[in-house]
Design an enzyme around this catalytic site. Structure first.
Site, PDB file in Angstrom:
ATOM      1  N   LYS A  18       4.096  -6.857   4.446  1.00 32.91           N
ATOM      2  CA  LYS A  18       3.798  -5.500   4.008  1.00 32.91           C
ATOM      3  C   LYS A  18       3.502  -4.660   5.241  1.00 32.91           C
ATOM      4  O   LYS A  18       3.035  -5.150   6.270  1.00 32.91           O
ATOM      5  CB  LYS A  18       2.646  -5.440   3.022  1.00 32.91           C
ATOM      6  CG  LYS A  18       1.262  -5.797   3.544  1.00 32.91           C
ATOM      7  CD  LYS A  18       0.525  -4.731   4.306  1.00 32.91           C
ATOM      8  CE  LYS A  18       0.510  -3.407   3.554  1.00 32.91           C
ATOM      9  NZ  LYS A  18      -0.096  -2.339   4.449  1.00 32.91           N
ATOM     10  N   ASN A  61       0.280  10.728   6.362  1.00 31.52           N
ATOM     11  CA  ASN A  61      -0.951  10.312   7.008  1.00 31.52           C
ATOM     12  C   ASN A  61      -2.016  11.396   7.063  1.00 31.52           C
ATOM     13  O   ASN A  61      -3.208  11.108   7.218  1.00 31.52           O
ATOM     14  CB  ASN A  61      -0.634   9.794   8.427  1.00 31.52           C
ATOM     15  CG  ASN A  61       0.003   8.426   8.363  1.00 31.52           C
ATOM     16  OD1 ASN A  61      -0.674   7.428   8.168  1.00 31.52           O
ATOM     17  ND2 ASN A  61       1.320   8.373   8.493  1.00 31.52           N
ATOM     18  N   THR A  64       0.870  -1.185   0.000  1.00 37.29           N
ATOM     19  CA  THR A  64       0.000   0.000   0.000  1.00 37.29           C
ATOM     20  C   THR A  64       0.904   1.232   0.000  1.00 37.29           C
ATOM     21  O   THR A  64       1.309   1.708  -1.044  1.00 37.29           O
ATOM     22  CB  THR A  64      -0.974  -0.015   1.196  1.00 37.29           C
ATOM     23  OG1 THR A  64      -0.243  -0.237   2.408  1.00 37.29           O
ATOM     24  CG2 THR A  64      -2.019  -1.092   1.033  1.00 37.29           C
ATOM     25  N   THR A  98      -0.957  -2.400  10.837  1.00 37.35           N
ATOM     26  CA  THR A  98      -1.336  -2.608   9.446  1.00 37.35           C
ATOM     27  C   THR A  98      -0.244  -3.426   8.836  1.00 37.35           C
ATOM     28  O   THR A  98       0.567  -2.962   8.076  1.00 37.35           O
ATOM     29  CB  THR A  98      -1.485  -1.301   8.674  1.00 37.35           C
ATOM     30  OG1 THR A  98      -2.367  -0.493   9.388  1.00 37.35           O
ATOM     31  CG2 THR A  98      -2.077  -1.524   7.311  1.00 37.35           C
ATOM     32  N   SER A 100      -6.995  11.508   0.606  1.00 36.79           N
ATOM     33  CA  SER A 100      -7.406  12.590  -0.298  1.00 36.79           C
ATOM     34  C   SER A 100      -6.913  12.385  -1.711  1.00 36.79           C
ATOM     35  O   SER A 100      -6.136  11.489  -1.991  1.00 36.79           O
ATOM     36  CB  SER A 100      -6.896  13.920   0.244  1.00 36.79           C
ATOM     37  OG  SER A 100      -5.489  13.919   0.334  1.00 36.79           O
TER      38      SER A 100
END
Length: 439
Positions: free
Chosen positions: A208, A434, A182, A219, A439
């Protein structure tokens, strides 16, 4: 280094994450060759979860034969649908007969209600069909933005296509590692051979994660596969021991996510005597290699921490128990003041002492020593010895803190146990990434 403001895949951070410093890291940490376990195939494709068609977003690892399996999951109470489904599959199989792991990137399928659960089950079932496995035989993972429903039709269409393309060559494993990224700046994977007795085995793993990383996992997705013959009980014991000392011993920002999963598969394709917990001569070496392998893979996650410029190793020695040593190391690793001082190349060791003092572990201040150990092999810089402050050579301190790799050594002189935690600094860029994630 600032984000260019160009939007790719709906966000600016992807441009920032391709900066020169991260290209350099990719060159240093991404293997150019590998040796991969027998009987496993891997691969990755773009199926449409990510808008940019050049970004792989669907990964499959599959064994040609049933495997022993184990996994460790997030402690977050908002467990994502794939976490819940994988746990049910493992509980139902008792760690036997699992064949595959399917992972999508770009969407976490977390906090998505009943539909999220149905989608996770569908990913598992369609993968079983695509690899002609007995059901249920596929663990599911997802990573990306929380609270958005999966484009499940695209994923289910992509799974059979991907199943036809997986292979056991280096490019296939590289594609699978890229497909789970990601905000990662480089794919994290590795492989190696190891011996137990006269038998030679192989192990390969992927991970990851770059942000929302904290002990008890974040995450963070990771898994390894091996062609060694391991019982489910032995694999489960080795994975838990290794995870505590690797993926549960890293921190980037102190946030624990909804999707964390570390899984292991062993298909026994290389033969040899079965590795069981009751056979110390064979289980002991397995536990050691799995722990070392997991630590090396977990370190790559820290090196790719969002906005990070420093890789920091924190050693706590001389503690009464491993747990207390780790508790102190984690307290230091999560201190924003320590992390920002390291980013600013300021040897403000008082912040380290402060983090030790509020860790909740009773210590003897008069017996505590702290030093910085440079990665270039030069002498350590002692800042506190038996509770007494040293006269710090600020010029030498600045030289050490210019290095990318920094080691902080704490000695409590209150026992013989030790623990190590790996972390990174906290920079302006972390806020930029972050603050602009969606956006």
């Amino acid at each position: 280094m600032k984000s260019s403001g160009v939007r790719v895949n709906g966000s600016r951070f992807f441009v920032r994450r391709l900066a020169t410093v991260n290209v350099d890291k990719a060159k240093r940490f991404v293997p150019k060759t590998g040796t991969y376990p027998e009987g496993f195939k891997a691969g990755g494709i773009h199926c449409g979860v990510k808008k940019d068609g050049s970004q792989l977003d669907l990964c499959l690892i599959s064994s040609e034969r049933p495997c022993s399996a184990s996994a460790v999951f997030t402690t977050n109470q908002f467990k994502a649908a794939p976490v819940q489904v994988s746990k049910k599959i493992l509980d139902g199989s008792q760690g036997e007969g699992i064949r595959s792991i399917i992972i999508n990137a770009g969407n976490a399928n977390a906090v998505t209600g009943d539909q999220g659960m149905k989608d996770a089950w569908s990913m598992s079932q369609v993968t079983d069909e695509a690899v002609e496995a007995k059901k249920p035989g596929t663990l599911v993972m997802s990573t990306g933005v929380i609270g958005q429903k999966l484009p499940i039709d695209k994923i289910l269409k992509g799974i059979p296509e991907l199943a036809k393309k997986i292979g056991n060559d280096h490019q296939s494993w590289l594609d699978s590692a890229n497909a789970i990224c990601t905000t990662d700046t480089f794919p994290k994977f590795m492989s190696r051979e190891f011996k137990i007795g006269s038998d030679t085995y192989r192990i390969a793993g992927l991970a990851k994660g770059a942000g929302m990383i904290h002990p008890n996992m974040a995450t963070l997705l990771g898994f390894f596969v091996t062609d060694a013959p391991v019982t489910p009980q032995a694999l489960n014991k080795a994975l838990k021991y290794a995870t505590e000392r690797s993926f549960n011993s890293i921190s980037v920002d102190g946030d624990t996510s909804t999707n964390d999963t570390i899984a292991a598969l062993a298909n026994g394709a290389a033969g040899g005597e079965t590795i069981d917990v009751n056979n110390a001569a064979r289980y002991g070496p397995l536990e050691s290699i799995v722990t070392e392998f997991s630590q090396d893979l977990a370190k790559l996650v820290v090196r790719d921490g969002e906005g990070a410029t420093k890789f920091v190793t924190i050693n706590v020695n001389g503690a009464p128990t491993y747990e207390k040593a780790k508790q102190i190391a984690e307290s230091i690793s999560t201190s924003s003041l320590v992390k920002t001082a390291l980013y600013g190349k300021d040897a403000n060791w008082g912040r380290i002492l402060c983090a030790i003092g509020y860790s909740g572990v009773p210590i003897t201040p008069a017996g505590t020593s702290v030093s910085f150990i440079p990665s270039d092999g030069s002498p350590e810089l002692k800042v506190l010895v038996n509770g007494e402050p040293e006269t710090v050579d600020e010029a030498r301190a600045s030289e050490i803190l210019e290095l990318e790799d920094i080691e902080i050594n704490v000695n409590l002189k209150d026992g013989s146990e030790k623990a190590t935690v790996w972390t990174c600094d906290l920079s302006h860029e972390y806020v930029t990434i972050n603050g602009d994630y969606r956006s």
